[in-house]
Structure formats: structure tokens, C-alpha cells
Write an enzyme that holds these catalytic residues in place. Sequence first.
Site, PDB file in Angstrom:
ATOM      1  N   SER A 183      -6.354 -14.000 -10.989  1.00  0.00           N
ATOM      2  CA  SER A 183      -5.701 -15.257 -10.654  1.00  0.00           C
ATOM      3  C   SER A 183      -4.189 -15.243 -10.818  1.00  0.00           C
ATOM      4  O   SER A 183      -3.498 -16.019 -10.170  1.00  0.00           O
ATOM      5  CB  SER A 183      -6.304 -16.405 -11.458  1.00  0.00           C
ATOM      6  OG  SER A 183      -6.419 -16.066 -12.815  1.00  0.00           O
ATOM      7  N   HIS A 211     -11.114 -17.101  -6.522  1.00  0.00           N
ATOM      8  CA  HIS A 211     -10.034 -17.036  -5.526  1.00  0.00           C
ATOM      9  C   HIS A 211     -10.415 -16.262  -4.266  1.00  0.00           C
ATOM     10  O   HIS A 211      -9.620 -16.165  -3.336  1.00  0.00           O
ATOM     11  CB  HIS A 211      -8.788 -16.392  -6.149  1.00  0.00           C
ATOM     12  CG  HIS A 211      -8.252 -17.180  -7.300  1.00  0.00           C
ATOM     13  ND1 HIS A 211      -7.490 -18.304  -7.146  1.00  0.00           N
ATOM     14  CD2 HIS A 211      -8.410 -17.020  -8.634  1.00  0.00           C
ATOM     15  CE1 HIS A 211      -7.183 -18.797  -8.328  1.00  0.00           C
ATOM     16  NE2 HIS A 211      -7.737 -18.034  -9.246  1.00  0.00           N
ATOM     17  N   LYS A 243     -10.932 -24.598  -5.366  1.00  0.00           N
ATOM     18  CA  LYS A 243      -9.880 -23.858  -4.691  1.00  0.00           C
ATOM     19  C   LYS A 243     -10.095 -23.935  -3.174  1.00  0.00           C
ATOM     20  O   LYS A 243      -9.888 -24.987  -2.606  1.00  0.00           O
ATOM     21  CB  LYS A 243      -9.821 -22.460  -5.270  1.00  0.00           C
ATOM     22  CG  LYS A 243      -9.144 -22.570  -6.639  1.00  0.00           C
ATOM     23  CD  LYS A 243      -9.505 -21.603  -7.687  1.00  0.00           C
ATOM     24  CE  LYS A 243      -8.844 -22.052  -8.989  1.00  0.00           C
ATOM     25  NZ  LYS A 243      -9.469 -21.488 -10.177  1.00  0.00           N
TER      26      LYS A 243
HETATM   27  C1  LIG Z   1      -9.713 -21.775 -11.571  1.00  0.00           C
HETATM   28  C2  LIG Z   1     -10.514 -20.661 -12.137  1.00  0.00           C
HETATM   29  C3  LIG Z   1     -11.650 -20.914 -12.899  1.00  0.00           C
HETATM   30  C4  LIG Z   1     -12.016 -22.287 -13.374  1.00  0.00           C
HETATM   31  O1  LIG Z   1     -12.562 -23.062 -12.364  1.00  0.00           O
HETATM   32  P1  LIG Z   1     -12.482 -24.641 -12.498  1.00  0.00           P
HETATM   33  O2  LIG Z   1     -13.463 -25.133 -11.525  1.00  0.00           O
HETATM   34  O3  LIG Z   1     -11.070 -24.998 -12.184  1.00  0.00           O
HETATM   35  O4  LIG Z   1     -12.839 -24.987 -13.910  1.00  0.00           O
HETATM   36  C5  LIG Z   1     -12.416 -19.835 -13.287  1.00  0.00           C
HETATM   37  N1  LIG Z   1     -12.070 -18.572 -12.958  1.00  0.00           N
HETATM   38  C6  LIG Z   1     -10.962 -18.296 -12.238  1.00  0.00           C
HETATM   39  C7  LIG Z   1     -10.628 -16.879 -11.916  1.00  0.00           C
HETATM   40  C8  LIG Z   1     -10.143 -19.338 -11.817  1.00  0.00           C
HETATM   41  O5  LIG Z   1      -9.039 -19.069 -11.144  1.00  0.00           O
END
Ligand SMILES: *Cc1c(COP(=O)(O)O)cnc(C)c1O
Length: 391
Positions: A183, A211, A243
Site C-alpha cells: 500500500s 489495492h 478502494k
Molecule cells: C486499506 C487497507 C486495508 C484495510 O481495509 P479497510 O476496509 O479500509 O479497513 C487492509 N489492507 C490493505 C493493504 C489496505 O490498503
Amino acid sequence: MATLPWSEQLANALSERKTRGRYRQQRVRSGQQGVDITLDGQRFLSFCSNDYLGLANHPALKKAFIDSVERDGVGSGAAHLLTGHSCYHDQLEQALADFTGHQRALLFSSGYQANLGVIDGLMARDDVIIQDKLNHASLLDGGRLSPAKQLRYQHNDMTALARRLTSTQSVERKLIVSDAVFSMDGDIAPLADIMDLANTYQAGVVIDDAHGFGVLGQTGRGSIEHWQLSADNLPIVVGTFGKAFGTAGAFVAADNDVIETLIQQARSYVYTTAQPAAVAAATLASLKLVQTETWRRDTLQALIAQFRQGAEQLGLELMQSFTAIQPVVIGDDQKAIQIGKALEQKGLLVGVIRPPTVPEGSARLRITLSANHTQQHVVQLLDALEQILAH
Ligand SMILES: *Cc1c(COP(=O)(O)O)cnc(C)c1O
């Protein structure tokens, strides 16, 4: 007043954070998420949301959400195992199982909870969890929550992973855990190699495709599709909806035994309220668009290529990333903050990421692109970077 007996310590630590440029602050958004965004009353062209496909405000999602609210109300009122599991949750789980090629999928209220749950739900005392050092905080926290032993390996280093697997060969249950797309760096894990090692050492694999899901692969099936893993060699997958899918929540996809085990044992599944049915209804609408509107992924890839080419011409330090996450490494914390501020003065918003989120000395601008950006937007960002960095 609710004051802690050690509140002076808190105040001191907070002011030290401020001096070091590590103070985190909320800003208030009015209006919708998007490339054109208003924060604390000021308008920006934003390069820092994770709405990669530009679906967060899509009319089809809004309609599905509103229709569901009219029919099913707002609050889901209970956990999934009581009365919170609506027909939309059920449909979405089946659609996700089909989409990912897994037997089953299980919804969680957030990606954070899915990651806690999948690790804590599967691993017990005497087991070993082996994680990439740069994994998302929620995966590392899942390992901390579990009584299993947790080991880490150098980022994307398959020799280091093999060493961990060799040294734990006598342990019956070993779980390799990795982000599929990292990320803060935007690079990807070598999933095919990880699956090979897992087969050799008889380890399980969980990948977090927060992602990649929706973004990578011809049909948006994510890293699994990118790596063309075969149906009988799939890792357990965590996907999130906050996302590329433009909604909220997450799921774990796996075989029947894994999913049933999580339903029994994953505390972050059992002890929390189900997301509103309307969120599941909107996510179903978004899943359709992810599958059918391939132009969103094509547009995004074209913008990524345009940005990388322009940034290289400017001599910026990019990372090995072909995903929507395009960090520009600055190094020094204060310098990164200054550049972030200078961009804001020009009406441009990027993430300024500092330690401890990233390693010391690698403060960076985290630029994310969206299918809703235009070529002109990217030109605007590159021009601004050129002007600021020339000083
Ligand atoms: C954003 C993210 C999460 C968390 O997801 P949420 O639904 O925002 O709690 C978990 N793993 C990665 C790699 C992320 O980028």
C-alpha cells in the site's frame, strides 16, 4: 473533566510529535469524494483517494444504495450470526465466490477486521505466521492478536521466506501472509513464487488484495488474475470494497472449510454488527461495473504510464510500481512536508507519508491515480512538481 492522571505525559508526547512533523490531523471534507474535493472549505485537485476506478459516486451505486435503504432500512441491527445477514449480504457473498473462483466468500465489516479475523481465526498456539515486513498494519496486528508465533521476512525476498519456512519445517501449521499490492510502495508480491514455496513446504497462504482487487487483471479479478494462478492453486484472498469498489467493507474468499472455521472462530466476524444491507446492495452494483466497464482499468493504466513517463523526465525517484499507487520518494520528513504544502498552495492534494508508516529516511509523496482523472490533471500535477522542485 475526564483527565488521565498522566495527561502531562500525553501532552508532552503530542508536542514532540508536532516538532518532528509526525502529528496526524483530520480535515473535514464537504461534498463527495473524488478528484475534485473540498477539505476544510478549500477546493483541491486530489491525488490521494483510493477510489481507483472512480466508482464511489457512480449513479448505479447510489441508486442501489438508496433503493435498498427504502426497502431494508438503514441499520442492520445485529451481527451476521444473529439477524444482521440480509439477502444482499448473501447475494454478494455468492457473487464474490464466483468472481474469485473460490468455493465461498465471507463478508467482514472492514478490511481491517477481515485481516484480523482471517489470521486470528485460523492460527492457534504452536502455529507459525510468516509475514512480509512491509505488510499492511492490519495483517501485522492480526498476527499480534493470535497466540501463534509470528515471523517476518525481508520485503518480497523469496530467499528470506524460504529460510523462514526451512527453520519452521517441524511446525505443522504455517501460514504465509502477504499484501498482493503493497500500500505504501505500489509494488506487487511475487505470488507465483510464494505459491510454489507454499506447496514445497506445505504452508497455507493468505494474500491481501486491497489495492489489486478491481484494478488488476483483464476483468478486475485482481492479483489472482494478474498472476494467472490456476483454480487449484489459489491462496486465501482478502479483498476490500473501500478502494476500487467505491463502497466499504471486505471479504475473505477460500474453500468451504476455511470459511466455516472463520464463521465459528474469527472474533472480528462474530462480535461485530453487520454492515448495512444497502452497502452490500451498492457493492453488488459496483461488482457489475468492475466486470463490465473495462475502460476504467484501461484509462487508469494510461494515466499511470503518463505520470511515470513525465516523472522520470523530471528526474523524480519513482518506485517499481505499475499500480495506481505511485510514490515519489523524498527522503527527509520536513522536506516532504514542505513539498506537500507547496502543492496544496497550488491547489493539489497528495498524501505525505512519513515514518513510522514507512521506514526512516523514506518519507514520500503518495500519489494515487483514478480513472476519473484526465490527462490534463496529470499534466497539472507534473508541472507543479517541476516548479516546486526547481527551487
Ligand atoms: C486499506 C487497507 C486495508 C484495510 O481495509 P479497510 O476496509 O479500509 O479497513 C487492509 N489492507 C490493505 C493493504 C489496505 O490498503
